[in-house]
Write a protein that holds these residues in place. Structure first.
Motif, PDB file in Angstrom:
ATOM      1  N   GLY A 235      -9.361   4.628  -1.115  1.00 40.99           N
ATOM      2  CA  GLY A 235      -9.149   3.396  -1.867  1.00 40.99           C
ATOM      3  C   GLY A 235      -7.807   3.349  -2.571  1.00 40.99           C
ATOM      4  O   GLY A 235      -7.639   2.593  -3.533  1.00 40.99           O
TER       5      GLY A 235
ATOM      6  N   ARG B 232      -6.141  -0.142  -2.661  1.00 39.06           N
ATOM      7  CA  ARG B 232      -6.655  -1.061  -3.686  1.00 39.06           C
ATOM      8  C   ARG B 232      -6.054  -0.727  -5.049  1.00 39.06           C
ATOM      9  O   ARG B 232      -5.634  -1.622  -5.797  1.00 39.06           O
ATOM     10  CB  ARG B 232      -8.179  -0.980  -3.754  1.00 39.06           C
TER      11      ARG B 232
ATOM     12  N   GLY C   7      -2.547  -1.794  -5.222  1.00 38.91           N
ATOM     13  CA  GLY C   7      -2.475  -3.249  -5.289  1.00 38.91           C
ATOM     14  C   GLY C   7      -2.407  -3.729  -6.729  1.00 38.91           C
ATOM     15  O   GLY C   7      -1.636  -4.632  -7.070  1.00 38.91           O
ATOM     16  N   TYR C   8      -3.209  -3.112  -7.593  1.00 37.34           N
ATOM     17  CA  TYR C   8      -3.164  -3.455  -9.013  1.00 37.34           C
ATOM     18  C   TYR C   8      -1.840  -3.032  -9.642  1.00 37.34           C
ATOM     19  O   TYR C   8      -1.256  -3.762 -10.450  1.00 37.34           O
ATOM     20  CB  TYR C   8      -4.322  -2.786  -9.759  1.00 37.34           C
TER      21      TYR C   8
ATOM     22  N   VAL D 201      -3.378  -7.615  -5.375  1.00 38.37           N
ATOM     23  CA  VAL D 201      -4.742  -7.192  -5.662  1.00 38.37           C
ATOM     24  C   VAL D 201      -5.662  -7.543  -4.493  1.00 38.37           C
ATOM     25  O   VAL D 201      -6.473  -6.722  -4.040  1.00 38.37           O
ATOM     26  CB  VAL D 201      -5.248  -7.838  -6.967  1.00 38.37           C
TER      27      VAL D 201
ATOM     28  N   GLY E  77      -5.268  -5.285  -1.624  1.00 40.42           N
ATOM     29  CA  GLY E  77      -5.933  -4.009  -1.817  1.00 40.42           C
ATOM     30  C   GLY E  77      -7.379  -4.038  -1.368  1.00 40.42           C
ATOM     31  O   GLY E  77      -7.887  -3.063  -0.797  1.00 40.42           O
ATOM     32  N   TYR E  78      -8.058  -5.151  -1.607  1.00 40.86           N
ATOM     33  CA  TYR E  78      -9.450  -5.273  -1.163  1.00 40.86           C
ATOM     34  C   TYR E  78      -9.521  -5.500   0.346  1.00 40.86           C
ATOM     35  O   TYR E  78     -10.430  -4.988   1.014  1.00 40.86           O
ATOM     36  CB  TYR E  78     -10.137  -6.409  -1.920  1.00 40.86           C
TER      37      TYR E  78
ATOM     38  N   ARG F 244      -9.530  -2.373   2.488  1.00 37.63           N
ATOM     39  CA  ARG F 244     -10.781  -1.636   2.671  1.00 37.63           C
ATOM     40  C   ARG F 244     -11.455  -2.031   3.983  1.00 37.63           C
ATOM     41  O   ARG F 244     -12.234  -1.269   4.544  1.00 37.63           O
ATOM     42  CB  ARG F 244     -11.709  -1.891   1.494  1.00 37.63           C
TER      43      ARG F 244
ATOM     44  N   SER G 189      -4.876  -0.035   5.347  1.00 39.64           N
ATOM     45  CA  SER G 189      -3.589  -0.337   4.706  1.00 39.64           C
ATOM     46  C   SER G 189      -2.552  -0.792   5.725  1.00 39.64           C
ATOM     47  O   SER G 189      -1.762  -1.712   5.467  1.00 39.64           O
ATOM     48  CB  SER G 189      -3.065   0.891   3.948  1.00 39.64           C
TER      49      SER G 189
ATOM     50  N   GLN H 126       0.504  -1.487   0.076  1.00 34.13           N
ATOM     51  CA  GLN H 126      -0.099  -0.863   1.252  1.00 34.13           C
ATOM     52  C   GLN H 126       0.873   0.087   1.947  1.00 34.13           C
ATOM     53  O   GLN H 126       0.479   1.151   2.416  1.00 34.13           O
ATOM     54  CB  GLN H 126      -0.599  -1.948   2.213  1.00 34.13           C
TER      55      GLN H 126
END
Length: 397
Positions: free
Chosen positions: A134, A137, A140-141, A268, A271-272, A275, A279, A325
């Protein structure tokens, strides 16, 4: 629940994200007050571009030195982050000292850039130490926080009438200090941290010998060719549309803020998506969309204001959604004991490439009609897509 997740307190990621935003405010918010600082200090003959470039140069030199010395892998990263945050807040606050000279301002901004080299890539290293799975993700934040920091100067211009530039300098210095302290207090070494080996200057470049790592790095470089030049010339993009469509009226700084800030939720969301798509797939999709926007930019500038607004909003989101990513791929494909070094060196080279891109773009303004200038960004996405094509085929095989 895995043991790695149980070892990761839920406040870790919010703390890293806040610290990243707080400390990178030294970079972006500081640039917003420079015109007022130079005017009030009587330094009107000092080039604003040179002062802004001093920060970039300091960051590049800092990341190169940090990477060669492998500091991010040999020193506890939270401690390194704190030291750089404290030093950066002091060099930023020193802009308030009386009687500044052009050389002093340039030197202080260069020093701030040096400190940022221990903040942005080190923050990503800390996230990698906590998120073996992860990571896309989590980054991403983090990159979303950097995007908000990039957009902040445009927001400050809207609020300039209400805030003195001295207050902005003090606020950003205090914010950076707070961010560094919180990260140091609340985020210890992560469960996946692998302390680096003893210092070997040549080992810093060994990470580039592995093909999967090179592919990720080249993808990141292609993305960087486009990203910062696009951000830097957003005002030109908006002004060009206003010139081509005088009936629609001028475009205010709120547009620039919204266009750049839209990249934060896109990071963000990416990032999800990572999953589900991975990436690599997410990064290539975003790179393809932003590359298409570059290629279609002359048509985009000819559209009515509403359609143009939708198009540039998509561009503003896609142009940075691939950044976390690609950083995740770099971290995942580097040797475990050299993750920090790999991230630092790739970031260094990527930012050095942005200077080339910015200079090429700025130099061509005298020869190319503004409507067609953004075609100069096309080679970046093309390079990134070509460099990662083989990896993408292997991932889907």
């Amino acid at each position: 629940m895995s043991s790695s997740v149980s070892l990761r307190p839920r406040w870790v990621l919010p703390t890293i994200v806040f610290a990243q935003f707080a400390c990178t405010s030294l970079w972006f918010a500081g640039n917003a007050v420079l015109p007022d600082l130079l005017r009030d200090a009587g330094l009107v003959d000092t080039s604003l571009g040179a002062v802004v470039s001093a920060v970039q140069l300091g960051f590049i030199v800092g990341t190169l030195v940090f990477g060669l010395l492998r500091l991010a892998d040999r020193v506890p990263p939270a401690r390194l982050f704190l030291l750089c945050a404290v030093a950066g807040s002091l060099t930023n606050a020193a802009l308030l000292l009386p009687g500044p000279t052009p050389l002093a301002v340039l030197g202080l901004r260069f020093a701030t850039g040096l400190c940022l080299a221990g903040i942005y890539p080190v923050g990503m290293k800390i996230a990698a130490d906590y998120y073996e799975n992860g990571l896309g993700r989590a980054l991403g934040y983090l990159v979303g926080a950097l995007v908000l920091g990039t957009a902040l100067p445009h927001l400050l211009r809207l609020l300039a009438a209400d805030f003195a530039w001295q207050a902005v300098v003090l606020a950003t210095s205090g914010l950076a200090l707070l961010g560094g302290l919180l990260l140091w207090l609340l985020v210890p070494n992560g469960p996946f941290r692998r302390p680096g080996a003893r210092l070997q200057l040549t080992a810093a470049w060994d990470v580039f010998r592995e093909r999967p790592f090179r592919q990720a790095a080249l993808g990141y470089f292609g993305h960087m060719w486009e990203l910062y030049t696009f951000w830097a010339f957003v005002p030109l993009l908006l002004a060009t549309h206003a010139r081509l469509h005088p009936e629609a009226g001028p475009v205010g700084p709120g547009w620039a803020f919204g266009l750049i800030a839209a990249g934060a939720p896109a990071c963000v969301a990416g990032g999800y998506l990572a999953r589900r798509w991975g990436s690599l797939g997410t990064a290539r999709a975003a790179l393809a969309v932003s590359g298409a926007c570059c290629l279609l930019s002359p048509i985009l500038l000819g559209l009515p204001r509403s359609a143009f607004g939708v198009g540039v909003l998509v561009w503003g989101m896609a142009v940075v959604a691939d950044s976390p990513q690609f950083s995740a791929l770099v971290a995942q494909r580097a040797p475990a004991a050299a993750t920090g070094t790999a991230l630092t060196l790739v970031t260094c080279l990527g930012f050095a490439l942005t200077i080339v891109s910015l200079q090429v773009f700025a130099g061509m303004q005298h020869y190319v009609e503004a409507r067609y200038l953004f075609l100069l960004l096309v080679p970046g996405p093309v390079l990134g897509l070509l460099a990662t094509r083989r990896a993408a085929k292997q991932a889907t095989a």
